[in-house]
Motif scaffolding. Sequence first.
Motif, PDB file in Angstrom:
ATOM      1  N   MET A  27      50.115  40.687  41.612  1.00  0.00           N
ATOM      2  CA  MET A  27      50.168  41.675  40.557  1.00  0.00           C
ATOM      3  C   MET A  27      51.629  42.059  40.322  1.00  0.00           C
ATOM      4  N   ASN A  28      52.008  42.149  39.090  1.00  0.00           N
ATOM      5  CA  ASN A  28      53.368  42.505  38.714  1.00  0.00           C
ATOM      6  C   ASN A  28      53.460  44.033  38.588  1.00  0.00           C
ATOM      7  N   TYR A  29      53.994  44.678  39.619  1.00  0.00           N
ATOM      8  CA  TYR A  29      54.033  46.140  39.654  1.00  0.00           C
ATOM      9  C   TYR A  29      55.022  46.726  38.649  1.00  0.00           C
ATOM     10  N   LYS A  30      56.063  45.978  38.334  1.00  0.00           N
ATOM     11  CA  LYS A  30      57.024  46.468  37.344  1.00  0.00           C
ATOM     12  C   LYS A  30      56.350  46.562  35.974  1.00  0.00           C
ATOM     13  N   GLN A  31      55.612  45.533  35.598  1.00  0.00           N
ATOM     14  CA  GLN A  31      54.898  45.534  34.320  1.00  0.00           C
ATOM     15  C   GLN A  31      53.832  46.626  34.300  1.00  0.00           C
ATOM     16  N   LEU A  32      53.142  46.815  35.421  1.00  0.00           N
ATOM     17  CA  LEU A  32      52.128  47.869  35.510  1.00  0.00           C
ATOM     18  C   LEU A  32      52.744  49.245  35.336  1.00  0.00           C
ATOM     19  N   SER A  33      53.859  49.498  35.996  1.00  0.00           N
ATOM     20  CA  SER A  33      54.486  50.817  35.906  1.00  0.00           C
ATOM     21  C   SER A  33      55.038  51.074  34.504  1.00  0.00           C
ATOM     22  N   ILE A  34      55.568  50.048  33.848  1.00  0.00           N
ATOM     23  CA  ILE A  34      56.055  50.219  32.481  1.00  0.00           C
ATOM     24  C   ILE A  34      54.891  50.517  31.543  1.00  0.00           C
ATOM     25  N   SER A  35      53.791  49.797  31.699  1.00  0.00           N
ATOM     26  CA  SER A  35      52.618  50.018  30.862  1.00  0.00           C
ATOM     27  C   SER A  35      52.045  51.414  31.068  1.00  0.00           C
ATOM     28  N   LEU A  36      51.982  51.851  32.310  1.00  0.00           N
ATOM     29  CA  LEU A  36      51.493  53.200  32.596  1.00  0.00           C
ATOM     30  C   LEU A  36      52.403  54.262  31.988  1.00  0.00           C
ATOM     31  N   ALA A  37      53.697  54.060  32.131  1.00  0.00           N
ATOM     32  CA  ALA A  37      54.650  55.042  31.593  1.00  0.00           C
ATOM     33  C   ALA A  37      54.545  55.139  30.076  1.00  0.00           C
ATOM     34  N   ILE A  93      45.128  48.359  33.602  1.00  0.00           N
ATOM     35  CA  ILE A  93      44.835  47.422  34.699  1.00  0.00           C
ATOM     36  C   ILE A  93      44.102  46.199  34.163  1.00  0.00           C
ATOM     37  N   LEU A  94      43.161  46.411  33.242  1.00  0.00           N
ATOM     38  CA  LEU A  94      42.433  45.281  32.653  1.00  0.00           C
ATOM     39  C   LEU A  94      43.335  44.411  31.802  1.00  0.00           C
ATOM     40  N   MET A  95      44.304  44.998  31.137  1.00  0.00           N
ATOM     41  CA  MET A  95      45.233  44.207  30.312  1.00  0.00           C
ATOM     42  C   MET A  95      46.136  43.330  31.164  1.00  0.00           C
TER      43      MET A  95
END
Length: 63
Positions: free
Chosen positions: A1-11, A59-61
């Motif tokens: 899982m790419n945590y950087k992409q997840l954190s950017i998407s969440l932000a 998360i689904l995206m």
Amino acid sequence: MNYKQLSISLAISLGIGGLSGLITMIGKESFKNANKPPLTPPDFLFPIVWTILLWLLIILMIK
């Protein structure tokens, strides 16, 4: 899982949600005074559910 992409998407998602909440704060009083059905959930429940839904969508995206 790419945590950087997840954190950017969440932000981005939570930032847009928070900004729209600040913008629509003006209509909050008129919503409280509106005639609502008897089974309307309490006001504090909406932001909690909305935040959970946004997290699930992000998360689904990513997957």
